[in-house]
Write a protein that holds these residues in place. Sequence first.
Motif, PDB file in Angstrom:
ATOM      1  N   GLU A  16      63.636  58.084   9.849  1.00  0.00           N
ATOM      2  CA  GLU A  16      65.091  58.208   9.869  1.00  0.00           C
ATOM      3  C   GLU A  16      65.513  59.065   8.680  1.00  0.00           C
ATOM      4  O   GLU A  16      65.124  58.789   7.546  1.00  0.00           O
ATOM      5  N   ILE A  17      66.312  60.102   8.937  1.00  0.00           N
ATOM      6  CA  ILE A  17      66.725  60.985   7.845  1.00  0.00           C
ATOM      7  C   ILE A  17      68.232  60.936   7.583  1.00  0.00           C
ATOM      8  O   ILE A  17      68.704  61.485   6.595  1.00  0.00           O
ATOM      9  N   TYR A  18      68.984  60.295   8.472  1.00  0.00           N
ATOM     10  CA  TYR A  18      70.422  60.157   8.245  1.00  0.00           C
ATOM     11  C   TYR A  18      70.941  58.954   9.006  1.00  0.00           C
ATOM     12  O   TYR A  18      70.598  58.736  10.172  1.00  0.00           O
ATOM     13  N   ASN A  19      71.780  58.153   8.316  1.00  0.00           N
ATOM     14  CA  ASN A  19      72.376  56.977   8.935  1.00  0.00           C
ATOM     15  C   ASN A  19      73.850  56.964   8.545  1.00  0.00           C
ATOM     16  O   ASN A  19      74.216  56.518   7.453  1.00  0.00           O
ATOM     17  N   GLY A  20      74.674  57.532   9.427  1.00  0.00           N
ATOM     18  CA  GLY A  20      76.100  57.645   9.138  1.00  0.00           C
ATOM     19  C   GLY A  20      76.919  56.596   9.864  1.00  0.00           C
ATOM     20  O   GLY A  20      76.386  55.695  10.504  1.00  0.00           O
ATOM     21  N   SER A  21      78.220  56.722   9.777  1.00  0.00           N
ATOM     22  CA  SER A  21      79.108  55.756  10.418  1.00  0.00           C
ATOM     23  C   SER A  21      79.107  55.896  11.936  1.00  0.00           C
ATOM     24  O   SER A  21      79.333  54.926  12.664  1.00  0.00           O
ATOM     25  N   ARG A  22      78.818  57.110  12.437  1.00  0.00           N
ATOM     26  CA  ARG A  22      78.870  57.347  13.883  1.00  0.00           C
ATOM     27  C   ARG A  22      77.554  57.818  14.487  1.00  0.00           C
ATOM     28  O   ARG A  22      77.348  57.689  15.688  1.00  0.00           O
ATOM     29  N   THR A  23      76.675  58.386  13.673  1.00  0.00           N
ATOM     30  CA  THR A  23      75.444  58.947  14.221  1.00  0.00           C
ATOM     31  C   THR A  23      74.209  58.553  13.417  1.00  0.00           C
ATOM     32  O   THR A  23      74.300  58.207  12.231  1.00  0.00           O
ATOM     33  N   LEU A  24      73.071  58.620  14.089  1.00  0.00           N
ATOM     34  CA  LEU A  24      71.759  58.425  13.479  1.00  0.00           C
ATOM     35  C   LEU A  24      70.947  59.683  13.731  1.00  0.00           C
ATOM     36  O   LEU A  24      71.034  60.274  14.808  1.00  0.00           O
ATOM     37  N   LYS A  40      69.265  63.576  17.204  1.00  0.00           N
ATOM     38  CA  LYS A  40      70.544  62.996  16.790  1.00  0.00           C
ATOM     39  C   LYS A  40      71.052  62.061  17.878  1.00  0.00           C
ATOM     40  O   LYS A  40      71.116  62.429  19.048  1.00  0.00           O
ATOM     41  N   LEU A  41      71.415  60.855  17.475  1.00  0.00           N
ATOM     42  CA  LEU A  41      71.870  59.827  18.416  1.00  0.00           C
ATOM     43  C   LEU A  41      73.233  59.291  18.013  1.00  0.00           C
ATOM     44  O   LEU A  41      73.599  59.302  16.841  1.00  0.00           O
ATOM     45  N   LEU A  42      73.968  58.792  18.991  1.00  0.00           N
ATOM     46  CA  LEU A  42      75.204  58.062  18.712  1.00  0.00           C
ATOM     47  C   LEU A  42      74.846  56.658  18.255  1.00  0.00           C
ATOM     48  O   LEU A  42      73.990  55.996  18.841  1.00  0.00           O
ATOM     49  N   LYS A  43      75.485  56.199  17.182  1.00  0.00           N
ATOM     50  CA  LYS A  43      75.180  54.883  16.630  1.00  0.00           C
ATOM     51  C   LYS A  43      75.778  53.766  17.477  1.00  0.00           C
ATOM     52  O   LYS A  43      75.218  52.675  17.570  1.00  0.00           O
ATOM     53  N   ASN A  44      76.914  54.041  18.089  1.00  0.00           N
ATOM     54  CA  ASN A  44      77.603  53.055  18.914  1.00  0.00           C
ATOM     55  C   ASN A  44      76.814  52.800  20.202  1.00  0.00           C
ATOM     56  O   ASN A  44      76.506  53.726  20.936  1.00  0.00           O
ATOM     57  N   HIS A  45      76.483  51.559  20.467  1.00  0.00           N
ATOM     58  CA  HIS A  45      75.738  51.220  21.690  1.00  0.00           C
ATOM     59  C   HIS A  45      76.585  51.429  22.944  1.00  0.00           C
ATOM     60  O   HIS A  45      76.043  51.607  24.042  1.00  0.00           O
ATOM     61  N   PRO A  47      79.322  53.977  23.454  1.00  0.00           N
ATOM     62  CA  PRO A  47      80.137  55.093  22.939  1.00  0.00           C
ATOM     63  C   PRO A  47      81.374  55.348  23.776  1.00  0.00           C
ATOM     64  O   PRO A  47      81.389  55.130  24.992  1.00  0.00           O
ATOM     65  N   SER A  48      82.412  55.821  23.104  1.00  0.00           N
ATOM     66  CA  SER A  48      83.648  56.171  23.783  1.00  0.00           C
ATOM     67  C   SER A  48      83.479  57.501  24.511  1.00  0.00           C
ATOM     68  O   SER A  48      82.505  58.238  24.298  1.00  0.00           O
ATOM     69  N   PHE A  49      84.453  57.824  25.345  1.00  0.00           N
ATOM     70  CA  PHE A  49      84.417  59.089  26.077  1.00  0.00           C
ATOM     71  C   PHE A  49      84.419  60.272  25.098  1.00  0.00           C
ATOM     72  O   PHE A  49      83.709  61.246  25.292  1.00  0.00           O
ATOM     73  N   SER A  50      85.221  60.172  24.026  1.00  0.00           N
ATOM     74  CA  SER A  50      85.302  61.278  23.064  1.00  0.00           C
ATOM     75  C   SER A  50      83.975  61.467  22.327  1.00  0.00           C
ATOM     76  O   SER A  50      83.591  62.599  22.006  1.00  0.00           O
ATOM     77  N   GLU A  51      83.259  60.380  22.054  1.00  0.00           N
ATOM     78  CA  GLU A  51      81.950  60.486  21.405  1.00  0.00           C
ATOM     79  C   GLU A  51      80.939  61.164  22.327  1.00  0.00           C
ATOM     80  O   GLU A  51      80.157  62.022  21.894  1.00  0.00           O
ATOM     81  N   LEU A  52      80.957  60.788  23.588  1.00  0.00           N
ATOM     82  CA  LEU A  52      80.066  61.429  24.563  1.00  0.00           C
ATOM     83  C   LEU A  52      80.413  62.904  24.714  1.00  0.00           C
ATOM     84  O   LEU A  52      79.529  63.768  24.797  1.00  0.00           O
ATOM     85  N   TYR A  83      73.746  59.792  24.704  1.00  0.00           N
ATOM     86  CA  TYR A  83      72.873  60.960  24.711  1.00  0.00           C
ATOM     87  C   TYR A  83      72.048  61.023  23.431  1.00  0.00           C
ATOM     88  O   TYR A  83      72.401  60.444  22.400  1.00  0.00           O
ATOM     89  N   ALA A  84      70.964  61.775  23.520  1.00  0.00           N
ATOM     90  CA  ALA A  84      70.182  62.170  22.353  1.00  0.00           C
ATOM     91  C   ALA A  84      70.150  63.689  22.345  1.00  0.00           C
ATOM     92  O   ALA A  84      69.815  64.317  23.355  1.00  0.00           O
ATOM     93  N   LEU A  85      70.532  64.266  21.224  1.00  0.00           N
ATOM     94  CA  LEU A  85      70.543  65.714  21.073  1.00  0.00           C
ATOM     95  C   LEU A  85      69.277  66.112  20.314  1.00  0.00           C
ATOM     96  O   LEU A  85      69.057  65.668  19.186  1.00  0.00           O
ATOM     97  N   VAL A  86      68.444  66.928  20.944  1.00  0.00           N
ATOM     98  CA  VAL A  86      67.163  67.324  20.362  1.00  0.00           C
ATOM     99  C   VAL A  86      67.269  68.745  19.826  1.00  0.00           C
ATOM    100  O   VAL A  86      67.619  69.668  20.561  1.00  0.00           O
TER     101      VAL A  86
END
Length: 242
Positions: A16-24, A40-45, A47-52, A83-86
């Motif tokens: 793990e290289i980053y653990n923020g309020s919204r993303t990992l 990069k992943l969304l931290k929220n299990h 996620p809202s529409f805007s996060e997606l 989603y996971a962004l690679v």
Amino acid sequence: MVSTLVSIPGYYATEEIYNGSRTLVYRGYRETDHKAVVIKLLKNHYPSFSELLSFRNQYTITKNLNSPLIIQTYSLVTYQNGYALVMEDFGGISLKEWGTGKSLRNLTEFLQIAIALCNSLDILYRAQIIHKDIKPANILINPETKQVKLIDFSIASLLPRSTQTLISPNVLEGTLAYISPEQTGRMNRGMDYRTDFYSLGITFYELLTGELPFQSNDMMELVHCHIAKQVPLLGNREKTEH
């Protein structure tokens, strides 16, 4: 051996290289060819529409930006409810982390970084893209080679191809310490590519001095500073310090 960090089919997370309020964010590799990647992943299990939408926006805008100055995006894969962004891994760390607590005194080093960043914004301008969140945390640098790459296009906008049309922000987006006057939404002025150059100027100031030109914990005071105040001149600042 199975990674205990995250389980994404086709990829293996190593750290793990980053653990923020919204993303990992994780460093790892693609299983088919062992190519180094950043995930990069969304931290929220849930996620809202805007996060997606922000993840899809990052992928859509960056997938065709084939430049060594922009982080390369490989794929957008489904992960749990989001989603996971690679993306590529070139051994970079954020410019914020690299420059924490120090001012950049080597002018040659600064100019090399500055020229690369100006070139990256030129690429966005030609592609008619506004990043809208230029800041040291969204710029990666390889500590050894000093190669820099722009990242995080989650709130970026793609302007119409026919013309460089100004757009009006309806919500406050970006990071307030680096935001342009027109991006605050408090001016009767649209927003175009120049907003990124303003934020880049703030970034340059911080690199050279080790601090931001405007500092306040009050949101409205910062907005006022960007709109109405002049950035302190570096020459005057040096005289004051001595």
